[in-house]
Write an enzyme that holds these catalytic residues in place. Structure first.
Site, PDB file in Angstrom:
ATOM      1  N   ASP A   1       0.685  -1.370  -0.124  1.00  0.00           N
ATOM      2  CA  ASP A   1      -0.161   0.255   0.327  1.00  0.00           C
ATOM      3  C   ASP A   1       0.988   1.060   0.073  1.00  0.00           C
ATOM      4  OD1 ASP A   1      -2.224  -2.213   0.059  1.00  0.00           O
ATOM      5  OD2 ASP A   1      -1.765  -1.958   2.118  1.00  0.00           O
TER       6      ASP A   1
ATOM      7  N   GLY B   1       0.980   2.946  -2.289  1.00  0.00           N
ATOM      8  CA  GLY B   1       0.881   3.607  -3.920  1.00  0.00           C
ATOM      9  C   GLY B   1       0.890   3.509  -4.870  1.00  0.00           C
ATOM     10  N   LYS B   2       1.794   2.493  -4.948  1.00  0.00           N
ATOM     11  CA  LYS B   2       2.933   1.617  -6.281  1.00  0.00           C
ATOM     12  C   LYS B   2       1.335   2.126  -7.579  1.00  0.00           C
ATOM     13  CE  LYS B   2       2.835  -2.080  -4.888  1.00  0.00           C
ATOM     14  NZ  LYS B   2       2.950  -2.076  -4.113  1.00  0.00           N
TER      15      LYS B   2
ATOM     16  N   GLY C   1      -4.306  -4.657  -4.094  1.00  0.00           N
ATOM     17  CA  GLY C   1      -5.524  -3.736  -4.318  1.00  0.00           C
ATOM     18  C   GLY C   1      -5.210  -2.339  -5.584  1.00  0.00           C
ATOM     19  N   HIS C   2      -4.381  -2.059  -6.547  1.00  0.00           N
ATOM     20  CA  HIS C   2      -4.188  -1.353  -7.075  1.00  0.00           C
ATOM     21  C   HIS C   2      -5.034  -0.126  -7.634  1.00  0.00           C
ATOM     22  CE1 HIS C   2       0.516  -3.027  -8.503  1.00  0.00           C
ATOM     23  NE2 HIS C   2       0.073  -3.217  -6.955  1.00  0.00           N
TER      24      HIS C   2
ATOM     25  N   ARG D   1       3.070 -28.893  -4.570  1.00  0.00           N
ATOM     26  CA  ARG D   1       3.332 -29.986  -6.199  1.00  0.00           C
ATOM     27  C   ARG D   1       1.956 -30.636  -6.301  1.00  0.00           C
ATOM     28  NH1 ARG D   1       8.928 -32.883  -4.917  1.00  0.00           N
ATOM     29  NH2 ARG D   1       7.763 -32.924  -3.116  1.00  0.00           N
TER      30      ARG D   1
ATOM     31  N   GLN E   1       2.197  -5.761  -3.035  1.00  0.00           N
ATOM     32  CA  GLN E   1       2.388  -5.851  -1.785  1.00  0.00           C
ATOM     33  C   GLN E   1       3.927  -5.011  -1.398  1.00  0.00           C
ATOM     34  OE1 GLN E   1       1.314  -9.985  -2.888  1.00  0.00           O
ATOM     35  NE2 GLN E   1      -0.970  -8.544  -2.755  1.00  0.00           N
TER      36      GLN E   1
ATOM     37  N   THR F   1      -8.353  -3.685  -0.980  1.00  0.00           N
ATOM     38  CA  THR F   1      -8.952  -4.894  -1.453  1.00  0.00           C
ATOM     39  C   THR F   1     -10.660  -5.705  -0.295  1.00  0.00           C
ATOM     40  OG1 THR F   1      -7.090  -5.404  -2.148  1.00  0.00           O
ATOM     41  CG2 THR F   1      -8.972  -7.397  -1.494  1.00  0.00           C
TER      42      THR F   1
ATOM     43  N   GLY G   1     -10.971  -3.453   2.594  1.00  0.00           N
ATOM     44  CA  GLY G   1     -11.644  -1.681   2.903  1.00  0.00           C
ATOM     45  C   GLY G   1     -11.234  -1.842   4.654  1.00  0.00           C
TER      46      GLY G   1
ATOM     47  N   PRO H   1      -9.915  -0.844   7.522  1.00  0.00           N
ATOM     48  CA  PRO H   1      -8.714   0.312   8.092  1.00  0.00           C
ATOM     49  C   PRO H   1      -7.404   0.109   8.410  1.00  0.00           C
ATOM     50  CG  PRO H   1      -9.961  -0.646   9.824  1.00  0.00           C
ATOM     51  CD  PRO H   1     -10.641  -1.075   9.072  1.00  0.00           C
TER      52      PRO H   1
END
Ligand code: IMP
Length: 428
Positions: free
Chosen positions: A13, A15-16, A40-41, A143, A224, A300, A302, A304
């Protein structure tokens, strides 16, 4: 500078999304190398806000190839939903999206085990996103995972789903009292997604190799952040993949000697979601202010986010571990109202100064941060596009961070929009 990797330097998070979106302007190919729809971006442009979980943001640009690499875990229902939303907004995938034929799949039983295991873990829980990421990667390593290539043929899909079905069904029933749908129903559900994504499957390693040979600009996008890396993060409070730069090699099949540059993304303060040690966490009004002003709620889930001061020990660790050449600093404007801003420059444990980050999460959780203080600037910086226009105290803070990290900022973000950016050099 044809191959560039972008990594988060904290707990995700950072800001990527915005930085990758800006870099994409100069790239020919954008390739995602690990994680799944736990990421989530958020991307804002022309007044529209999009949240992408799996598909690289290159999809918003014309003539960019988007790749989902073998290191990503794909939940077919999440991918279908994301593709549907993008299609509705007028974006298309023909000739623009290639999904690795070697990526592992997240099946419904992975998600059930993720949620149930967390529920049964009491105060030992990780605080996962509940998306089935960990169990899917666990099956990959054991596997016994399904891969995207298993979807190429219906019979093959049926066979692969059947191979571990009984074991999964028994584990879910006996451990958590959960019923798995019958094999036929599970097959029908999965087969229903074939049409949507099979046509986009391909040998992404080969495509990337060809593009590199043709001197194309490749942007490798990690999800991440460094501190959530399964090997180098705050284990066990981590995700189940390698967001660090090396993950780009394994997650895309790009040889290490073809990576030309690593760009780190760091936020002007720190956040983390989920459980685990966080030495600079704030439980006071300053923490609430960062959460409110930074809109620090999970893209993703919500949830906090936990908020705290900038941790330069973490930042320096990320620089060293990833071989970061340039850093982009995000969300400086969130600090606008603070009287005093603190930066952690070291840790003390039982009175003694530690040398870097301890491996043991219990030691890290009980560390006392050593702080350097900076005076706040108490002036609005949102949207500023030139370093010279920043208030002096903001300049001092930013210069201080550069010194702590030992790497310069190539870009400073002063707001969510593409235009709210101070550029200090060429990104690619
Ligand atoms: P998982 O990836 O869902 O297994 O969650 C493991 C840990 O990583 C939890 O602390 C999550 O909150 C965290 N995590 C996973 N994805 C993200 C992300 O995109 N941003 C921030 N934290 C994340």
């Amino acid at each position: 500078m044809p191959v560039c990797v972008v990594v988060g330097m904290q707990w995700g998070d950072e800001g990527k999304g915005k930085i990758i979106d800006l870099l994409t302007e100069q790239a020919d190919v954008v390739a995602r190398y690990q994680g799944g729809h736990n990421a989530g971006h958020t991307i804002v442009f022309d007044g529209n806000k999009f949240i992408l979980h799996l598909i690289p943001s290159g999809i918003f640009h014309k003539d960019k190839l988007c790749i989902i690499g073998n290191g990503v875990v794909i939940d077919p229902s999440a991918l279908a939903e994301e593709m549907r939303k993008l299609e509705q907004a007028g974006f298309d995938f023909e000739g623009k999206l290639v999904i690795s034929d070697r990526a592992n799949i997240i099946l419904p039983y992975h998600q059930i085990s993720d949620v149930q295991k967390e529920g049964a873990s009491g105060d030992k829980k990780i605080g996962t996103t509940g998306r089935g990421i960990g169990p899917s990667y666990a099956d990959k390593i054991s596997r016994m995972g399904l891969r995207t290539c298993d979807f190429l043929d219906e019979n093959r899909l049926r066979e692969s789903l059947g191979a571990h079905y009984e074991e999964k069904k028994n584990v879910l029933k006996n451990l958590y009292g959960e019923d798995l749908p019958e094999l036929g129903a599970l097959f029908n559900q999965m087969a229903g997604y074939r049409e949507m994504f099979v046509k986009y499957l391909g040998n992404t390693h080969k495509i990337l190799h060809r593009e590199i040979e043709n001197d194309k600009r490749i942007l490798c996008e990690g999800a991440q952040g460094t501190m959530l890396d399964v090997d180098h993060g705050t284990y066990p409070f981590v995700t189940s993949s390698n967001p660090t730069a090396g993950g780009a090699c394994t997650g895309l099949g790009i040889p290490p000697n073809k990576i030309d540059k690593v760009i780190g993304v760091v936020k002007a303060y720190t956040t983390r979601v989920g459980e685990g040690p966080f030495p600079t966490e704030l439980h006071d009004a300053d923490g609430d202010l960062l959460r409110k002003e930074g809109d620090e709620f999970g893209a993703t889930t919500g949830r906090p986010r936990r908020c705290g001061w900038f941790d330069a020990v973490v930042g320096k660790y990320a620089v060293d571990l990833n071989g970061i050449d340039q850093v982009t600093l995000t969300k400086v404007d969130v600090l606008d109202q603070l009287d005093t801003i603190r930066v952690c420059t070291g840790y003390k444990y039982k009175g003694a100064e530690l040398d870097g980050l301890p491996a043991d999460p219990v030691v890290l959780a009980n560390c006392e941060p050593v702080y350097t203080e900076y005076p706040g600037w108490k002036t609005r910086t949102s949207g500023i596009q030139s370093f010279d226009l920043l208030p002096d105290n903001a300049k001092r803070y930013i210069d201080g961070l550069e010194k702590h990290l030992g790497v310069g900022f190539v870009l400073i973000s002063t707001g969510p929009d593409r235009t709210e950016t101070i550029r200090q050099g060429d990104l690619f």
